[in-house]
Design an enzyme around this catalytic site. Structure first.
Site, short mmCIF file in Angstrom:
data_model
loop_
_atom_site.label_atom_id
_atom_site.label_comp_id
_atom_site.label_asym_id
_atom_site.label_seq_id
_atom_site.Cartn_x
_atom_site.Cartn_y
_atom_site.Cartn_z
N GLY A 21 0.79 -1.23 0.00
CA GLY A 21 0.00 0.00 0.00
C GLY A 21 0.82 1.28 0.00
N ASP A 46 3.84 -3.05 4.12
CA ASP A 46 4.71 -2.78 2.97
C ASP A 46 6.17 -2.92 3.40
OD1 ASP A 46 4.19 -1.00 0.08
OD2 ASP A 46 6.23 -1.28 0.83
N LEU A 48 8.62 -1.58 1.92
CA LEU A 48 9.35 -0.37 1.51
C LEU A 48 10.63 -0.76 0.76
CD1 LEU A 48 8.83 2.09 4.53
CD2 LEU A 48 7.53 1.93 2.38
N ASP A 150 -2.49 -8.08 -16.85
CA ASP A 150 -2.79 -8.61 -18.19
C ASP A 150 -1.58 -9.32 -18.79
OD1 ASP A 150 -1.14 -6.42 -18.75
OD2 ASP A 150 -2.59 -5.39 -20.04
N GLU A 151 -0.39 -9.12 -18.21
CA GLU A 151 0.81 -9.73 -18.79
C GLU A 151 0.79 -11.26 -18.67
OE1 GLU A 151 4.57 -7.97 -18.28
OE2 GLU A 151 3.78 -5.93 -18.28
N ALA A 175 5.65 -14.46 -15.27
CA ALA A 175 5.58 -15.86 -14.83
C ALA A 175 5.32 -15.94 -13.33
CB ALA A 175 6.87 -16.59 -15.20
N LYS A 177 3.79 -13.64 -11.58
CA LYS A 177 2.40 -13.21 -11.35
C LYS A 177 1.43 -14.35 -11.69
CE LYS A 177 1.20 -9.66 -10.22
NZ LYS A 177 1.05 -9.08 -8.85
N ASN A 202 -2.01 -1.76 -18.36
CA ASN A 202 -0.92 -0.80 -18.09
C ASN A 202 -1.44 0.45 -17.41
OD1 ASN A 202 0.65 -2.41 -20.15
ND2 ASN A 202 2.11 -0.83 -19.52
N TYR A 230 12.34 1.47 -26.81
CA TYR A 230 12.78 0.12 -27.19
C TYR A 230 12.32 -0.22 -28.61
CZ TYR A 230 13.53 -0.67 -22.13
OH TYR A 230 13.93 -0.61 -20.83
N ARG A 296 13.88 -4.69 -25.47
CA ARG A 296 13.76 -5.55 -24.28
C ARG A 296 13.71 -7.01 -24.75
NH1 ARG A 296 8.40 -4.35 -20.83
NH2 ARG A 296 9.72 -2.84 -19.75
P1 NAD Z 1 5.02 -0.72 -7.25
O1 NAD Z 1 6.31 -1.36 -7.59
O2 NAD Z 1 4.86 0.75 -7.42
O3 NAD Z 1 4.64 -1.02 -5.72
C1 NAD Z 1 4.85 -2.28 -5.15
C2 NAD Z 1 4.78 -2.09 -3.63
O4 NAD Z 1 4.93 -3.39 -3.02
C3 NAD Z 1 5.92 -1.22 -3.08
O5 NAD Z 1 5.39 -0.31 -2.13
C4 NAD Z 1 6.86 -2.20 -2.42
O6 NAD Z 1 7.58 -1.66 -1.33
C5 NAD Z 1 5.89 -3.29 -1.96
N1 NAD Z 1 6.51 -4.61 -1.82
C6 NAD Z 1 7.32 -5.26 -2.70
N2 NAD Z 1 7.68 -6.46 -2.20
C7 NAD Z 1 7.07 -6.58 -1.00
C8 NAD Z 1 7.03 -7.61 -0.03
N3 NAD Z 1 7.73 -8.74 -0.17
N4 NAD Z 1 6.30 -7.41 1.09
C9 NAD Z 1 5.60 -6.25 1.27
N5 NAD Z 1 5.60 -5.25 0.39
C10 NAD Z 1 6.32 -5.41 -0.74
O7 NAD Z 1 3.92 -1.52 -8.06
P2 NAD Z 1 2.54 -1.04 -8.71
O8 NAD Z 1 2.80 -0.57 -10.07
O9 NAD Z 1 1.83 -0.19 -7.75
O10 NAD Z 1 1.80 -2.45 -8.83
C11 NAD Z 1 1.02 -2.93 -7.75
C12 NAD Z 1 0.45 -4.28 -8.14
O11 NAD Z 1 -0.33 -4.15 -9.33
C13 NAD Z 1 1.52 -5.33 -8.45
O12 NAD Z 1 1.08 -6.56 -7.94
C14 NAD Z 1 1.57 -5.37 -9.98
O13 NAD Z 1 1.96 -6.65 -10.43
C15 NAD Z 1 0.13 -5.06 -10.31
N6 NAD Z 1 -0.11 -4.41 -11.60
C16 NAD Z 1 0.58 -3.26 -11.93
C17 NAD Z 1 0.29 -2.62 -13.13
C18 NAD Z 1 1.01 -1.37 -13.54
O14 NAD Z 1 0.91 -0.97 -14.72
N7 NAD Z 1 1.75 -0.70 -12.66
C19 NAD Z 1 -0.67 -3.15 -13.99
C20 NAD Z 1 -1.34 -4.33 -13.63
C21 NAD Z 1 -1.05 -4.93 -12.42
O1 DAU Z 2 0.43 -4.49 -18.53
C1 DAU Z 2 0.51 -4.39 -17.13
C2 DAU Z 2 1.95 -4.19 -16.74
O2 DAU Z 2 2.31 -2.88 -17.18
C3 DAU Z 2 2.18 -4.35 -15.26
O3 DAU Z 2 1.88 -5.67 -14.88
C4 DAU Z 2 3.65 -4.01 -14.91
O4 DAU Z 2 3.82 -4.04 -13.50
C5 DAU Z 2 3.94 -2.62 -15.42
O5 DAU Z 2 5.29 -2.29 -15.19
C6 DAU Z 2 3.64 -2.51 -16.90
O6 DAU Z 2 4.54 -3.33 -17.68
P1 DAU Z 2 5.16 -2.84 -19.08
O7 DAU Z 2 6.39 -3.60 -19.32
O8 DAU Z 2 4.13 -2.83 -20.14
O9 DAU Z 2 5.46 -1.30 -18.67
P2 DAU Z 2 6.74 -0.36 -18.93
O10 DAU Z 2 6.36 1.00 -18.45
O11 DAU Z 2 7.99 -0.95 -18.41
O12 DAU Z 2 6.82 -0.35 -20.51
C7 DAU Z 2 5.72 0.10 -21.31
C8 DAU Z 2 6.14 -0.02 -22.76
O13 DAU Z 2 7.19 0.93 -23.01
C9 DAU Z 2 6.70 -1.38 -23.12
O14 DAU Z 2 6.35 -1.68 -24.47
C10 DAU Z 2 8.22 -1.16 -23.03
C11 DAU Z 2 8.38 0.29 -23.46
N1 DAU Z 2 9.54 0.98 -22.84
C12 DAU Z 2 9.65 0.96 -21.49
C13 DAU Z 2 10.73 1.58 -20.87
C14 DAU Z 2 10.88 1.55 -19.37
C15 DAU Z 2 10.45 1.66 -23.64
O15 DAU Z 2 10.32 1.70 -24.87
N2 DAU Z 2 11.52 2.26 -23.02
C16 DAU Z 2 11.70 2.25 -21.68
O16 DAU Z 2 12.71 2.80 -21.20
#
Ligand code: NAD
Ligand code: DAU
Length: 374
Positions: A21, A46, A48, A150-151, A175, A177, A202, A230, A296
């Site tokens: 959180g 958390d 942290l 969705d990944e 994998a 997740k 995303n 990328y 990537r």
């Molecule tokens: P984030 O990396 O910003 O936050 C993750 C949080 O989890 C951090 O506060 C970190 O300190 C805490 N954490 C990590 N490992 C921990 C552990 N072992 N115990 C307790 N706390 C821990 O991530 P986010 O982008 O906010 O994503 C949150 C969730 O949503 C994740 O499960 C991610 O897979 C999922 N998700 C993210 C996205 C996205 O685009 N960001 C999309 C779909 C799903």
């Molecule tokens: O789809 C949900 C996922 O979205 C979440 O589960 C992940 O936690 C979250 O990080 C995100 O994953 P992506 O890999 O899609 O997000 P990212 O922001 O890393 O990248 C978005 C797109 O941009 C992807 O096609 C890779 C590209 N990219 C990313 C970075 C960091 C670049 O081209 N250059 C970059 O430097």
């Protein structure tokens, strides 16, 4: 607890344990839930990590009424001794905790497995034990929400993923997740645990860690630094504003059916190039900052979710990409102290490892794709 169809499974004044959180989406969830002033009490657990930040909850902590309903515990979801008592004290658990960056899972996968697999298992065991104790006392089970992604469907070249589609994760992040989700399903079937899974798209918005595409490119552009795109930049993502993602998770917590999984789609499927062009336009910065860099490994080309199941339980996103991106860019412009702190400490070492060689091989690229670039 009420059990009529469409009624909320969670009563006003409930006790929620929100793991992760202090991260990007989890902190938005906590801020939004507490700001409703409906008596809900939240415990944040958390670890942290580099991605967690207590200042993400500052808005709550500066409001005495909300602060009185928030408890913060620093700890690891993979530690049963910490998790057990917190789950025993909760009506529901919403698990956001994860390592969340795909690129880091390619560099260092171990923490992804510890949190995404062992951590989820520890939470499930605690939910099972707390639910058994609740049953003996005539109380409802502890509801568990696993926040997934969705990944897990892998790269979707065409069409839209539905919840029953096979899981084909292609990165260590996805994998882990997928493994977490499979554990949840097994606890529903084998132990009768009350659990739901969300697969979000995303996400972007304020407090997004600057390692991810949109905040990295916004903050680099503010500093006139190169933007490492990328490959051809034609990968497609469906962008979901953070408060819509948090709201949809809360809706599934309250209205989802145990054992079910819900896709949470975004509001705008776009190629990365078009996202980059839009954020540069909002910032008033030139496309010439963009560098095409080596791709990537295993890069998923496209994600796209079918959201009809979520719509059938009554959720609709509220924020268009145009409004969400404007709010996001403006927030990063107004909160330099926050993102400069996130880009400190180990940031330079990470940046060099992830981008040093890539940027050395990078080159300027036209805004519009030319045939030889695809
Ligand atoms: P984030 O990396 O910003 O936050 C993750 C949080 O989890 C951090 O506060 C970190 O300190 C805490 N954490 C990590 N490992 C921990 C552990 N072992 N115990 C307790 N706390 C821990 O991530 P986010 O982008 O906010 O994503 C949150 C969730 O949503 C994740 O499960 C991610 O897979 C999922 N998700 C993210 C996205 C996205 O685009 N960001 C999309 C779909 C799903
Ligand atoms: O789809 C949900 C996922 O979205 C979440 O589960 C992940 O936690 C979250 O990080 C995100 O994953 P992506 O890999 O899609 O997000 P990212 O922001 O890393 O990248 C978005 C797109 O941009 C992807 O096609 C890779 C590209 N990219 C990313 C970075 C960091 C670049 O081209 N250059 C970059 O430097």
């Amino acid at each position: 607890m009420t059990t009529e169809p469409n009624a909320s499974r969670i009563d006003a004044g409930a006790r929620l344990l929100v793991t992760g959180g202090a991260g990007f989406i989890g902190s938005c969830y906590v801020r939004d839930v507490l700001a409703r002033h409906d008596g809900t009490r939240v415990t944040v657990l958390d670890k942290l990590t580099y991605a967690g930040n207590r200042t993400n909850l500052a808005a709550v902590e500066s409001d005495p009424e909300q602060a009185a309903r928030l408890r913060f515990v620093q700890g690891d979801i993979a530690e049963p001794g910490i998790v057990g008592p917190l789950v025993a004290d909760a009506d529901a658990v919403v698990n956001f905790a994860a390592e969340s960056h795909v690129d880091r899972s390619i560099l260092d996968p171990e923490a992804f497995l510890r949190t995404g697999v062992i951590g989820v298992h520890v939470l499930l065991e605690a939910v099972r034990a707390a639910s058994a104790a609740a049953a003996l006392a005539g109380r409802p089970p502890v509801r568990f929400v696993q926040v997934s992604t969705d990944e897990v469907y892998g790269s979707v070249e065409e069409g839209h993923s539905r919840e029953a589609d096979p899981l084909k994760p292609r990165s260590p992040y996805s994998a882990a997740k997928a493994a977490g989700e499979l554990l949840v399903g097994s606890y529903v079937v084998t132990h009768g645990v009350d659990a739901v899974v969300t697969r979000g798209s995303n996400t972007y918005g304020p407090y997004h860690h600057p390692e991810k595409l949109i905040p990295l490119f916004v903050t680099n552009a503010i500093d006139d630094l190169p933007l490492p795109m990328y490959g051809d930049g034609l990968q497609r993502r469906d962008w979901l504003y953070v408060s819509d993602h948090a709201g949809a998770i809360d809706h599934v917590l309250r209205h989802g059916t145990s054992g079910e999984t819900y896709n949470l789609p975004g509001s705008a499927e776009m190629a990365n190039r078009d996202v980059i062009a839009a954020l540069l336009e909002r910032l008033g910065k030139p496309w010439s900052l963009v560098r095409t860099v080596p791709d990537r490994p295993g890069h998923d080309r496209r994600y796209a979710l079918d959201g009809s199941k979520l719509a059938s339980i009554g959720w609709r996103n509220r924020t268009s990409f145009e409004d969400g991106l404007a709010a996001t860019v403006d927030w990063f412009r107004a909160n330099e102290r926050w993102w400069r702190a996130a880009k400190s400490g180990d940031w330079d070492a990470y940046y060099e490892r992830q981008y040093g060689t890539r940027l050395a091989a990078g080159r300027a690229v036209a805004r519009v794709v030319r045939p030889h670039e695809t």
